[in-house]
Scaffold this motif. Structure first.
Motif, PDB file in Angstrom:
ATOM      1  N   GLY A  41      30.970  55.386  48.120  1.00 46.54           N
ATOM      2  CA  GLY A  41      30.118  54.494  48.891  1.00 46.54           C
ATOM      3  C   GLY A  41      29.780  53.188  48.188  1.00 46.54           C
ATOM      4  O   GLY A  41      28.908  52.450  48.633  1.00 46.54           O
ATOM      5  N   ALA A  42      30.482  52.894  47.080  1.00 47.11           N
ATOM      6  CA  ALA A  42      30.195  51.664  46.342  1.00 47.11           C
ATOM      7  C   ALA A  42      30.658  50.438  47.131  1.00 47.11           C
ATOM      8  O   ALA A  42      31.533  50.536  47.989  1.00 47.11           O
ATOM      9  CB  ALA A  42      30.899  51.713  44.988  1.00 47.11           C
ATOM     10  N   ASP A  43      30.058  49.294  46.798  1.00 45.37           N
ATOM     11  CA  ASP A  43      30.469  48.038  47.436  1.00 45.37           C
ATOM     12  C   ASP A  43      31.852  47.646  46.924  1.00 45.37           C
ATOM     13  O   ASP A  43      32.220  47.978  45.803  1.00 45.37           O
ATOM     14  CB  ASP A  43      29.475  46.926  47.103  1.00 45.37           C
ATOM     15  CG  ASP A  43      28.182  47.115  47.869  1.00 45.37           C
ATOM     16  OD1 ASP A  43      28.201  47.859  48.867  1.00 45.37           O
ATOM     17  OD2 ASP A  43      27.160  46.543  47.453  1.00 45.37           O
ATOM     18  N   MET A  44      32.597  46.928  47.757  1.00 46.32           N
ATOM     19  CA  MET A  44      33.937  46.531  47.362  1.00 46.32           C
ATOM     20  C   MET A  44      34.087  45.024  47.425  1.00 46.32           C
ATOM     21  O   MET A  44      33.704  44.399  48.409  1.00 46.32           O
ATOM     22  CB  MET A  44      34.955  47.192  48.281  1.00 46.32           C
ATOM     23  CG  MET A  44      35.028  48.699  48.074  1.00 46.32           C
ATOM     24  SD  MET A  44      36.138  49.480  49.207  1.00 46.32           S
ATOM     25  CE  MET A  44      35.155  49.526  50.691  1.00 46.32           C
ATOM     26  N   ALA A  45      34.641  44.470  46.348  1.00 50.29           N
ATOM     27  CA  ALA A  45      34.914  43.042  46.328  1.00 50.29           C
ATOM     28  C   ALA A  45      36.238  42.797  47.044  1.00 50.29           C
ATOM     29  O   ALA A  45      37.072  43.686  47.135  1.00 50.29           O
ATOM     30  CB  ALA A  45      34.990  42.554  44.886  1.00 50.29           C
ATOM     31  N   GLY A  46      36.402  41.589  47.558  1.00 55.41           N
ATOM     32  CA  GLY A  46      37.607  41.309  48.334  1.00 55.41           C
ATOM     33  C   GLY A  46      38.685  40.592  47.540  1.00 55.41           C
ATOM     34  O   GLY A  46      39.788  40.417  48.015  1.00 55.41           O
ATOM     35  N   LYS A 125      37.720  47.239  44.599  1.00 56.79           N
ATOM     36  CA  LYS A 125      38.185  46.057  45.306  1.00 56.79           C
ATOM     37  C   LYS A 125      39.025  46.508  46.478  1.00 56.79           C
ATOM     38  O   LYS A 125      39.734  47.516  46.374  1.00 56.79           O
ATOM     39  CB  LYS A 125      39.043  45.196  44.366  1.00 56.79           C
ATOM     40  CG  LYS A 125      38.234  44.626  43.230  1.00 56.79           C
ATOM     41  CD  LYS A 125      39.072  43.872  42.258  1.00 56.79           C
ATOM     42  CE  LYS A 125      38.137  43.219  41.243  1.00 56.79           C
ATOM     43  NZ  LYS A 125      38.839  42.348  40.332  1.00 56.79           N
ATOM     44  N   GLN A 126      38.949  45.759  47.563  1.00 62.84           N
ATOM     45  CA  GLN A 126      39.778  46.154  48.693  1.00 62.84           C
ATOM     46  C   GLN A 126      40.479  44.982  49.336  1.00 62.84           C
ATOM     47  O   GLN A 126      40.023  43.851  49.262  1.00 62.84           O
ATOM     48  CB  GLN A 126      38.956  46.918  49.738  1.00 62.84           C
ATOM     49  CG  GLN A 126      38.050  46.041  50.549  1.00 62.84           C
ATOM     50  CD  GLN A 126      37.567  46.720  51.815  1.00 62.84           C
ATOM     51  OE1 GLN A 126      38.192  47.649  52.295  1.00 62.84           O
ATOM     52  NE2 GLN A 126      36.456  46.255  52.350  1.00 62.84           N
ATOM     53  N   ALA A 127      41.618  45.288  49.950  1.00 54.02           N
ATOM     54  CA  ALA A 127      42.374  44.311  50.715  1.00 54.02           C
ATOM     55  C   ALA A 127      42.824  45.002  51.995  1.00 54.02           C
ATOM     56  O   ALA A 127      43.106  46.193  51.991  1.00 54.02           O
ATOM     57  CB  ALA A 127      43.582  43.829  49.920  1.00 54.02           C
ATOM     58  N   ARG A 128      42.826  44.226  53.082  1.00 52.09           N
ATOM     59  CA  ARG A 128      43.254  44.799  54.356  1.00 52.09           C
ATOM     60  C   ARG A 128      44.268  43.878  54.998  1.00 52.09           C
ATOM     61  O   ARG A 128      44.160  42.658  54.873  1.00 52.09           O
ATOM     62  CB  ARG A 128      42.054  44.931  55.314  1.00 52.09           C
ATOM     63  CG  ARG A 128      41.106  46.043  54.921  1.00 52.09           C
ATOM     64  CD  ARG A 128      39.832  45.980  55.732  1.00 52.09           C
ATOM     65  NE  ARG A 128      38.922  47.031  55.287  1.00 52.09           N
ATOM     66  CZ  ARG A 128      38.589  48.082  56.035  1.00 52.09           C
ATOM     67  NH1 ARG A 128      39.049  48.203  57.254  1.00 52.09           N
ATOM     68  NH2 ARG A 128      37.775  48.999  55.558  1.00 52.09           N
ATOM     69  N   GLN A 129      45.228  44.457  55.658  1.00 53.16           N
ATOM     70  CA  GLN A 129      46.152  43.628  56.430  1.00 53.16           C
ATOM     71  C   GLN A 129      46.582  44.335  57.695  1.00 53.16           C
ATOM     72  O   GLN A 129      46.861  45.531  57.675  1.00 53.16           O
ATOM     73  CB  GLN A 129      47.383  43.243  55.605  1.00 53.16           C
ATOM     74  CG  GLN A 129      48.127  42.093  56.300  1.00 53.16           C
ATOM     75  CD  GLN A 129      49.453  41.788  55.687  1.00 53.16           C
ATOM     76  OE1 GLN A 129      49.621  41.890  54.482  1.00 53.16           O
ATOM     77  NE2 GLN A 129      50.407  41.419  56.522  1.00 53.16           N
ATOM     78  N   ASN A 130      46.614  43.555  58.758  1.00 53.91           N
ATOM     79  CA  ASN A 130      47.032  44.118  60.026  1.00 53.91           C
ATOM     80  C   ASN A 130      48.559  44.103  60.116  1.00 53.91           C
ATOM     81  O   ASN A 130      49.188  43.127  59.756  1.00 53.91           O
ATOM     82  CB  ASN A 130      46.426  43.306  61.171  1.00 53.91           C
ATOM     83  CG  ASN A 130      46.403  44.093  62.442  1.00 53.91           C
ATOM     84  OD1 ASN A 130      45.850  45.184  62.494  1.00 53.91           O
ATOM     85  ND2 ASN A 130      47.031  43.565  63.480  1.00 53.91           N
TER      86      ASN A 130
END
Lengths: 140, 109
Positions: A41-46, A125-130
């Motif tokens: 549940g930690a915060d994620m940097a982008g 850290k997270q990254a998302r892509q459609n």
């Protein structure tokens, strides 16, 4: 109780979504669960993580994915719209030359691919892509 | 039960000390996801490779946890730091308990 037309349409849409989109709705919860299990549940940097995925994948059975998060100790890949959200987790050892890994994954349809990196200091850290998929890869 | 499982790896033949070399691996495996239905309408049971590891001279390079969403013939590419001449050891773990191994040598100048 009187119902406005707007309310009626809204209820109708909700019922339709529940009927047709059930796997997706179930999966959104599953995605959150998988993320929570990994991050606690930690915060994620982008920033500091790069996810390379095609914008349009012709064949959902084999979609090339590359992820790079300098300094990460583990990277988890998730597919939000698959029947099961987890894809794979890369755990890097002391002999790893970089924090880059690439593989080929299955995607059931157009959806968001999520990569989450765990850093040695416990941050995420997270990254998302459609990714749009022409032919789905779950052989329904 | 997976048949004709053949692991294939590609590692440079030689490198300079401390260099990060690119390692490519592929293993032929159907990776049956457990989501598909066969011609009789029943779900085909899941049969995948659930874990892959790579070590260099006993030191861990990468350890991958694999779920059914990884494609047929799972392919992985990653980098490894080589400080001395040695051997890469690759291991794949199948759902049915089988373990497939492969190794590759590299000469460090």
């Amino acid at each position: 109780m009187t119902q406005t037309r707007r309310q009626f349409v809204g209820t109708g849409l909700a019922v339709a979504a529940a009927f047709f989109g059930l796997p997706h709705i179930a999966n959104a919860a599953q995605l959150e669960e998988a993320i929570a299990a990994f991050t606690g549940g930690a915060d994620m940097a982008g920033d500091g993580i790069t996810l390379i995925a095609p914008e349009i994948a012709e064949n959902g059975n084999t979609v090339p994915i590359e992820v790079d998060a300098p300094g990460a100790e583990a990277i988890m890949l998730l597919a939000a719209g698959n029947p099961q959200a987890d894809v794979c987790t890369f755990n890097f050892g002391p002999a790893a030359g970089s924090r880059l890994a690439s593989t080929r994954i299955r995607l059931a349809g157009e959806q968001e691919v999520v990569a989450i990196a765990r850093m040695p200091d416990g941050s995420f850290k997270q990254a998302r892509q459609n990714v749009r998929v022409t032919i789905g890869g779950c052989g329904g | 039960m997976a048949e004709n499982v053949v692991p294939r790896v590609r590692v440079p033949r030689d490198a300079s000390a401390g260099e990060a070399v690119s390692v490519r691996t592929l293993i032929s495996h159907p990776m049956e996801s457990g989501q598909r239905r066969g011609s009789d309408g029943n779900t085909i049971p899941r049969s995948i490779i659930n874990r892959f590891t790579c070590e260099f001279n006993g030191e861990l390079v990468i350890d991958v946890t694999i779920e059914p969403a990884v494609s047929t013939n799972p392919y992985f590419q990653f980098d490894a730091t080589v400080n001395e001449t040695g051997t890469f050891a690759f291991t794949w773990y199948d759902d049915d308990g089988s373990v497939y191994t492969e190794s590759a040598d590299i000469t460090v100048a």
